[in-house]
Design a protein around this motif. Structure first.
Motif, PDB file in Angstrom:
ATOM      1  N   ILE A   1      11.904   2.389  62.784  1.00 32.22           N
ATOM      2  CA  ILE A   1      11.648   2.713  61.386  1.00 32.22           C
ATOM      3  C   ILE A   1      12.925   3.241  60.727  1.00 32.22           C
ATOM      4  CG2 ILE A   1      10.379   4.294  59.855  1.00 32.22           C
ATOM      5  CD1 ILE A   1       8.658   1.986  60.939  1.00 32.22           C
ATOM      6  N   SER A   2      13.699   4.005  61.468  1.00 35.22           N
ATOM      7  CA  SER A   2      14.929   4.574  60.900  1.00 35.22           C
ATOM      8  C   SER A   2      15.898   3.478  60.453  1.00 35.22           C
ATOM      9  CB  SER A   2      15.605   5.503  61.911  1.00 35.22           C
ATOM     10  OG  SER A   2      15.985   4.786  63.070  1.00 35.22           O
TER      11      SER A   2
ATOM     12  N   SER B 211      10.213   4.849  51.115  1.00 33.86           N
ATOM     13  CA  SER B 211      10.793   5.424  52.341  1.00 33.86           C
ATOM     14  C   SER B 211       9.819   6.383  53.007  1.00 33.86           C
ATOM     15  CB  SER B 211      12.083   6.194  52.017  1.00 33.86           C
ATOM     16  OG  SER B 211      13.059   5.347  51.535  1.00 33.86           O
ATOM     17  N   GLU B 212       9.254   7.262  52.202  1.00 34.18           N
ATOM     18  CA  GLU B 212       8.375   8.300  52.751  1.00 34.18           C
ATOM     19  C   GLU B 212       7.086   7.706  53.323  1.00 34.18           C
ATOM     20  OE1 GLU B 212       7.811  11.868  54.236  1.00 34.18           O
ATOM     21  OE2 GLU B 212       9.639  11.173  53.255  1.00 34.18           O
ATOM     22  N   ALA B 213       6.506   6.740  52.627  1.00 37.34           N
ATOM     23  CA  ALA B 213       5.257   6.133  53.104  1.00 37.34           C
ATOM     24  C   ALA B 213       5.465   5.415  54.434  1.00 37.34           C
ATOM     25  CB  ALA B 213       4.711   5.162  52.058  1.00 37.34           C
ATOM     26  N   ILE B 214       6.544   4.669  54.560  1.00 35.05           N
ATOM     27  CA  ILE B 214       6.818   3.973  55.823  1.00 35.05           C
ATOM     28  C   ILE B 214       7.080   4.990  56.931  1.00 35.05           C
ATOM     29  CG2 ILE B 214       8.428   2.428  57.034  1.00 35.05           C
ATOM     30  CD1 ILE B 214       6.502   0.948  55.159  1.00 35.05           C
ATOM     31  N   ARG B 215       7.863   6.000  56.625  1.00 43.28           N
ATOM     32  CA  ARG B 215       8.170   7.032  57.618  1.00 43.28           C
ATOM     33  C   ARG B 215       6.891   7.725  58.125  1.00 43.28           C
ATOM     34  NH1 ARG B 215      13.006   9.143  57.119  1.00 43.28           N
ATOM     35  NH2 ARG B 215      12.877   9.316  54.859  1.00 43.28           N
TER      36      ARG B 215
ATOM     37  N   LEU C  12       6.092  -1.829  64.574  1.00 42.96           N
ATOM     38  CA  LEU C  12       6.928  -2.886  64.009  1.00 42.96           C
ATOM     39  C   LEU C  12       6.695  -4.251  64.639  1.00 42.96           C
ATOM     40  CD1 LEU C  12      10.256  -0.913  63.506  1.00 42.96           C
ATOM     41  CD2 LEU C  12       8.607  -1.637  61.753  1.00 42.96           C
ATOM     42  N   SER C  13       6.222  -4.294  65.868  1.00 42.08           N
ATOM     43  CA  SER C  13       5.964  -5.580  66.521  1.00 42.08           C
ATOM     44  C   SER C  13       4.551  -6.093  66.256  1.00 42.08           C
ATOM     45  CB  SER C  13       6.213  -5.478  68.024  1.00 42.08           C
ATOM     46  OG  SER C  13       5.339  -4.529  68.596  1.00 42.08           O
ATOM     47  N   GLU C  14       3.701  -5.289  65.642  1.00 44.43           N
ATOM     48  CA  GLU C  14       2.342  -5.724  65.311  1.00 44.43           C
ATOM     49  C   GLU C  14       2.390  -6.794  64.223  1.00 44.43           C
ATOM     50  OE1 GLU C  14       0.456  -1.270  66.014  1.00 44.43           O
ATOM     51  OE2 GLU C  14       0.267  -2.204  64.043  1.00 44.43           O
TER      52      GLU C  14
END
Length: 167
Positions: free
Chosen positions: A5-6, A92-96, A104-106
Protein backbone atom coordinates in the motif's frame (compact mmCIF):
# COMPACT_ATOMS: atom_id res chain seq x y z
CA UNK A 1 2.58 -3.54 -9.92
CA UNK A 2 2.14 -2.52 -6.33
CA UNK A 3 3.00 -5.09 -3.68
CA UNK A 4 2.57 -2.68 -0.77
CA UNK A 5 0.00 0.00 0.00
CA UNK A 6 2.87 2.37 0.79
CA UNK A 7 4.05 2.10 -2.83
CA UNK A 8 0.67 3.24 -4.09
CA UNK A 9 0.43 6.01 -1.49
CA UNK A 10 3.86 7.34 -2.49
CA UNK A 11 3.03 7.35 -6.20
CA UNK A 12 -0.50 8.69 -5.63
CA UNK A 13 0.85 11.56 -3.55
CA UNK A 14 3.39 12.44 -6.27
CA UNK A 15 0.92 12.30 -9.14
CA UNK A 16 -1.83 14.02 -7.17
CA UNK A 17 0.60 16.83 -6.29
CA UNK A 18 1.43 17.25 -9.98
CA UNK A 19 -2.26 17.26 -10.83
CA UNK A 20 -2.83 19.80 -8.06
CA UNK A 21 -0.20 22.10 -9.64
CA UNK A 22 -2.09 21.95 -12.93
CA UNK A 23 -5.46 22.57 -11.28
CA UNK A 24 -4.04 25.45 -9.23
CA UNK A 25 -2.85 27.13 -12.45
CA UNK A 26 -6.33 27.23 -14.00
CA UNK A 27 -8.29 30.46 -14.25
CA UNK A 28 -12.05 30.85 -14.28
CA UNK A 29 -11.86 32.07 -17.88
CA UNK A 30 -9.71 29.11 -19.00
CA UNK A 31 -12.34 26.60 -17.87
CA UNK A 32 -14.31 27.28 -21.07
CA UNK A 33 -11.44 26.33 -23.41
CA UNK A 34 -12.18 23.37 -25.67
CA UNK A 35 -10.38 21.80 -28.59
CA UNK A 36 -13.52 21.43 -30.70
CA UNK A 37 -17.27 21.93 -30.32
CA UNK A 38 -17.76 18.20 -29.76
CA UNK A 39 -15.20 17.85 -26.98
CA UNK A 40 -15.11 18.58 -23.27
CA UNK A 41 -14.05 21.94 -21.95
CA UNK A 42 -10.93 22.32 -19.85
CA UNK A 43 -13.19 22.81 -16.84
CA UNK A 44 -15.16 19.65 -17.52
CA UNK A 45 -11.97 17.59 -17.85
CA UNK A 46 -10.66 19.07 -14.60
CA UNK A 47 -13.96 18.37 -12.85
CA UNK A 48 -14.01 14.84 -14.29
CA UNK A 49 -10.69 14.12 -12.57
CA UNK A 50 -12.07 15.46 -9.30
CA UNK A 51 -15.49 13.81 -9.38
CA UNK A 52 -14.51 10.49 -10.93
CA UNK A 53 -11.76 9.72 -8.39
CA UNK A 54 -14.19 8.92 -5.55
CA UNK A 55 -16.47 7.20 -8.06
CA UNK A 56 -13.67 4.90 -9.15
CA UNK A 57 -12.72 4.19 -5.55
CA UNK A 58 -16.32 3.26 -4.72
CA UNK A 59 -16.37 0.96 -7.77
CA UNK A 60 -13.23 -0.65 -6.33
CA UNK A 61 -15.02 -1.23 -3.02
CA UNK A 62 -13.39 1.62 -1.08
CA UNK A 63 -15.66 3.67 1.14
CA UNK A 64 -15.27 7.39 0.46
CA UNK A 65 -17.67 10.28 0.26
CA UNK A 66 -18.62 11.36 -3.23
CA UNK A 67 -18.29 14.84 -4.63
CA UNK A 68 -21.28 17.16 -4.26
CA UNK A 69 -22.89 18.14 -7.55
CA UNK A 70 -20.59 15.78 -9.42
CA UNK A 71 -22.46 16.32 -12.69
CA UNK A 72 -22.34 20.12 -12.50
CA UNK A 73 -18.98 21.62 -13.47
CA UNK A 74 -18.12 24.56 -11.21
CA UNK A 75 -17.41 27.91 -12.83
CA UNK A 76 -14.70 28.57 -10.25
CA UNK A 77 -11.22 27.21 -10.96
CA UNK A 78 -10.43 27.60 -7.27
CA UNK A 79 -13.40 25.43 -6.28
CA UNK A 80 -12.22 22.67 -8.62
CA UNK A 81 -8.66 22.85 -7.25
CA UNK A 82 -9.77 22.92 -3.60
CA UNK A 83 -12.15 20.00 -4.10
CA UNK A 84 -9.34 17.94 -5.64
CA UNK A 85 -7.12 18.80 -2.66
CA UNK A 86 -9.72 17.17 -0.39
CA UNK A 87 -10.38 14.22 -2.72
CA UNK A 88 -6.66 13.54 -3.03
CA UNK A 89 -6.08 13.47 0.72
CA UNK A 90 -9.16 11.32 1.26
CA UNK A 91 -7.95 8.87 -1.39
CA UNK A 92 -4.63 8.26 0.37
CA UNK A 93 -6.27 7.94 3.76
CA UNK A 94 -9.08 5.64 2.62
CA UNK A 95 -6.68 3.21 0.92
CA UNK A 96 -4.34 3.29 3.91
CA UNK A 97 -7.18 2.53 6.32
CA UNK A 98 -9.25 0.09 4.29
CA UNK A 99 -6.78 -2.04 2.34
CA UNK A 100 -3.72 -4.04 3.36
CA UNK A 101 -0.71 -5.22 1.42
CA UNK A 102 -2.32 -8.67 1.32
CA UNK A 103 -5.49 -7.23 -0.30
CA UNK A 104 -3.55 -6.06 -3.35
CA UNK A 105 -3.53 -9.51 -4.96
CA UNK A 106 -7.29 -9.98 -4.51
CA UNK A 107 -9.44 -9.67 -7.62
CA UNK A 108 -12.76 -7.95 -8.17
CA UNK A 109 -14.95 -7.32 -11.18
CA UNK A 110 -14.74 -3.62 -11.99
CA UNK A 111 -15.98 -1.96 -15.14
CA UNK A 112 -16.74 -5.42 -16.56
CA UNK A 113 -13.25 -6.86 -16.02
CA UNK A 114 -11.62 -8.99 -13.35
CA UNK A 115 -8.77 -6.97 -11.92
CA UNK A 116 -6.39 -7.30 -9.03
CA UNK A 117 -6.72 -4.51 -6.51
CA UNK A 118 -3.14 -3.47 -7.28
CA UNK A 119 -4.17 -3.01 -10.92
CA UNK A 120 -7.17 -0.96 -9.86
CA UNK A 121 -4.91 1.45 -8.01
CA UNK A 122 -2.63 1.68 -11.02
CA UNK A 123 -5.68 2.43 -13.19
CA UNK A 124 -6.65 5.26 -10.84
CA UNK A 125 -3.26 6.90 -11.23
CA UNK A 126 -3.16 6.43 -15.00
CA UNK A 127 -6.60 8.00 -15.20
CA UNK A 128 -5.53 11.28 -13.62
CA UNK A 129 -2.27 11.34 -15.59
CA UNK A 130 -4.15 10.81 -18.87
CA UNK A 131 -6.57 13.65 -18.24
CA UNK A 132 -3.87 15.90 -16.83
CA UNK A 133 -2.08 15.61 -20.18
CA UNK A 134 -5.25 16.63 -22.02
CA UNK A 135 -5.57 19.61 -19.71
CA UNK A 136 -2.08 20.92 -20.40
CA UNK A 137 -2.78 21.18 -24.13
CA UNK A 138 -5.99 23.11 -23.48
CA UNK A 139 -4.19 25.31 -20.96
CA UNK A 140 -1.68 26.32 -23.63
CA UNK A 141 -4.51 27.11 -26.02
CA UNK A 142 -6.18 29.22 -23.31
CA UNK A 143 -2.96 31.15 -22.66
CA UNK A 144 -2.45 29.67 -19.18
CA UNK A 145 1.11 28.92 -18.11
CA UNK A 146 1.58 25.17 -17.76
CA UNK A 147 3.54 24.09 -14.69
CA UNK A 148 6.36 21.60 -15.07
CA UNK A 149 5.36 18.06 -14.21
CA UNK A 150 8.24 15.66 -14.90
CA UNK A 151 10.64 18.49 -15.55
CA UNK A 152 10.52 22.21 -16.25
CA UNK A 153 7.90 23.61 -18.62
CA UNK A 154 8.99 25.90 -21.43
CA UNK A 155 8.25 28.94 -19.27
CA UNK A 156 10.15 27.50 -16.32
CA UNK A 157 13.20 26.91 -18.50
CA UNK A 158 13.01 30.56 -19.54
CA UNK A 159 12.68 31.70 -15.91
CA UNK A 160 15.91 29.82 -15.19
CA UNK A 161 17.59 31.77 -17.99
CA UNK A 162 17.82 28.71 -20.21
CA UNK A 163 16.30 27.69 -23.50
CA UNK A 164 13.94 24.71 -23.41
CA UNK A 165 15.36 21.63 -25.17
CA UNK A 166 14.08 21.37 -28.73
CA UNK A 167 13.55 17.62 -28.57
Amino acid sequence: MYTAISQFIDEWNQEAASTQKVLDALTDQSLQQKISPEDRTLGSIAWHIVASTPGMLMEFGVTVKGVENELSVPTSAREIAETFRSVSAETSEAIRQQWTDENLSETKNVFGRELQKASMLNMLIKHIVHHRGQMTVLMRQAGVQVPGIYGPSREEWSQMGMEAPSI
